[in-house]
Design a protein around this motif. Structure first.
Motif, PDB file in Angstrom:
ATOM      1  N   HIS A  54     -21.852 -59.882  19.129  1.00  0.00           N
ATOM      2  CA  HIS A  54     -21.405 -60.677  20.283  1.00  0.00           C
ATOM      3  C   HIS A  54     -22.501 -60.832  21.335  1.00  0.00           C
ATOM      4  N   HIS A 108     -14.112 -66.381  15.532  1.00  0.00           N
ATOM      5  CA  HIS A 108     -14.009 -65.580  14.304  1.00  0.00           C
ATOM      6  C   HIS A 108     -13.460 -66.352  13.098  1.00  0.00           C
ATOM      7  N   HIS A 121      -9.933 -55.035  18.502  1.00  0.00           N
ATOM      8  CA  HIS A 121     -10.573 -56.209  19.130  1.00  0.00           C
ATOM      9  C   HIS A 121      -9.950 -57.448  18.507  1.00  0.00           C
ATOM     10  N   ALA A 173     -10.131 -60.056  16.853  1.00  0.00           N
ATOM     11  CA  ALA A 173     -10.955 -60.868  15.967  1.00  0.00           C
ATOM     12  C   ALA A 173     -10.130 -61.564  14.894  1.00  0.00           C
ATOM     13  N   GLU A 184     -18.296 -58.684  11.228  1.00  0.00           N
ATOM     14  CA  GLU A 184     -19.331 -59.226  12.103  1.00  0.00           C
ATOM     15  C   GLU A 184     -20.683 -58.676  11.721  1.00  0.00           C
TER      16      GLU A 184
HETATM   17 ZN   LIG Z   1     -15.810 -60.432  17.430  1.00  0.00          ZN
END
Ligand SMILES: [Zn+2]
Length: 298
Positions: free
Chosen positions: A66, A131, A195, A197, A270
């Motif tokens: 990020h 995402h 999170h 995502a 990620e």
């Molecule tokens: Zn993310």
């Protein structure tokens, strides 16, 4: 990174690149130089590019993408690329480098799929959720478009790029089928994640994401937020609080203890923490974790 500093670094990088550039016209050693912004784009580029390309990924393995920052050498790699593959709006440093150095040789993967707004409380500023790779259907659209972009950048290998893109799309179709079939048989449909995502995945397969920390995986949730998530987890009979591999499980542990649930990994892909894994093995592991947590029967 402050804009002024970034500008200086970019200028230095351009100077350094011009002095001793090994590649010409986006090729190096006869292979198309492809620069990718983060792991899922690296994976697609390597699979579809095959031995006709060299792929350089800007987010290092195990790093959280990020807030990635680029050093001058990486900015020079963007400048030298035959194709820069990125997702506009996700990583400001990459956006800036592409804008300055590779605007005419870039592929913004968000330009070929519909982006969703962030779910829940993160949607205030109107920014889009990046995402997309966690939705196999959208990722397949990106794969097809990437095959075309590679074919355009390196016409001598166009047929190979298109064939490998098609094979990738077939694999993604199989993955989508596996998700759709398994997740149609679940007792619960709420996923509590550290999170947020997983909005694309949740939307595709009829799940509801309850995010703890929000968009930025490193953010500390407020006690009020924690209490609210714990209440939602209890109300929905949640048995599992998910955390991700690149970030500390501390917050997930706190909620899990409070509601008497267990914790498990749901990997937003990620970055790759284990080089023996790839996009498909992680997505299959995620599906197994989901079917266990949600009480699915297949
Ligand atoms: Zn993310």
């Amino acid at each position: 990174m402050p804009r002024a500093l970034l500008a200086v670094l970019l200028t230095l990088a351009v100077a350094a690149g011009c002095a001793g550039r090994a590649s010409a016209g986006g090729f190096s050693g006869g292979k198309l130089s492809v620069v990718t912004a983060f792991y899922p784009l690296q994976f697609l580029s390597e699979r579809i590019g095959g031995d006709a390309v060299t792929v350089t990924n800007l987010t290092k393995p195990g790093a959280e993408p990020h807030d990635v920052e680029l050093n001058p050498r990486q900015v020079a790699q963007v400048a030298d690329a035959g194709l820069a593959v990125y997702l506009a709006g996700f990583q400001p440093a990459v956006d800036a480098a592409v804008e300055q150095e590779a605007k005419d040789r870039s592929f913004d993967v968000s330009s070929v799929v519909e982006l969703l707004p962030y779910s829940g409380e993160e949607s205030e500023d109107g920014s889009k959720d990046p995402h997309v790779w966690l939705d196999p259907v959208r990722f397949s659209t990106i794969a097809g478009a990437l095959g075309e972009r590679l074919a355009g950048a390196d016409p001598a290998h166009a047929a190979d790029y298109r064939a490998r893109a098609k094979a990738m799309q077939n694999q993604l179709h199989d993955l989508d089928r596996a998700y759709a079939e398994s997740l149609a048989t679940c007792r619960r449909h709420e996923i509590v994640t550290s999170h947020t995502a997983f909005n694309y995945l949740a939307t595709r397969y009829g799940l509801t994401q309850i995010g703890i920390t929000g968009v930025s995986p490193e953010a500390e949730p407020s006690p009020r937020r924690l209490a609210k998530v714990a209440a939602q987890a209890r109300a929905t009979g949640t048995t599992t609080i998910f955390f991700e591999t690149l970030v500390s499980p501390k917050v997930a542990d706190t909620i899990a203890r409070e509601v008497g649930a267990r914790t498990a990994v749901l990997d937003p892909l990620e970055g790759l923490t284990d080089p023996r894994q790839d996009y498909f093995t992680v997505m299959r592991a995620n599906l197994a974790a989901l079917t266990t947590a949600l009480g699915c029967t297949s």
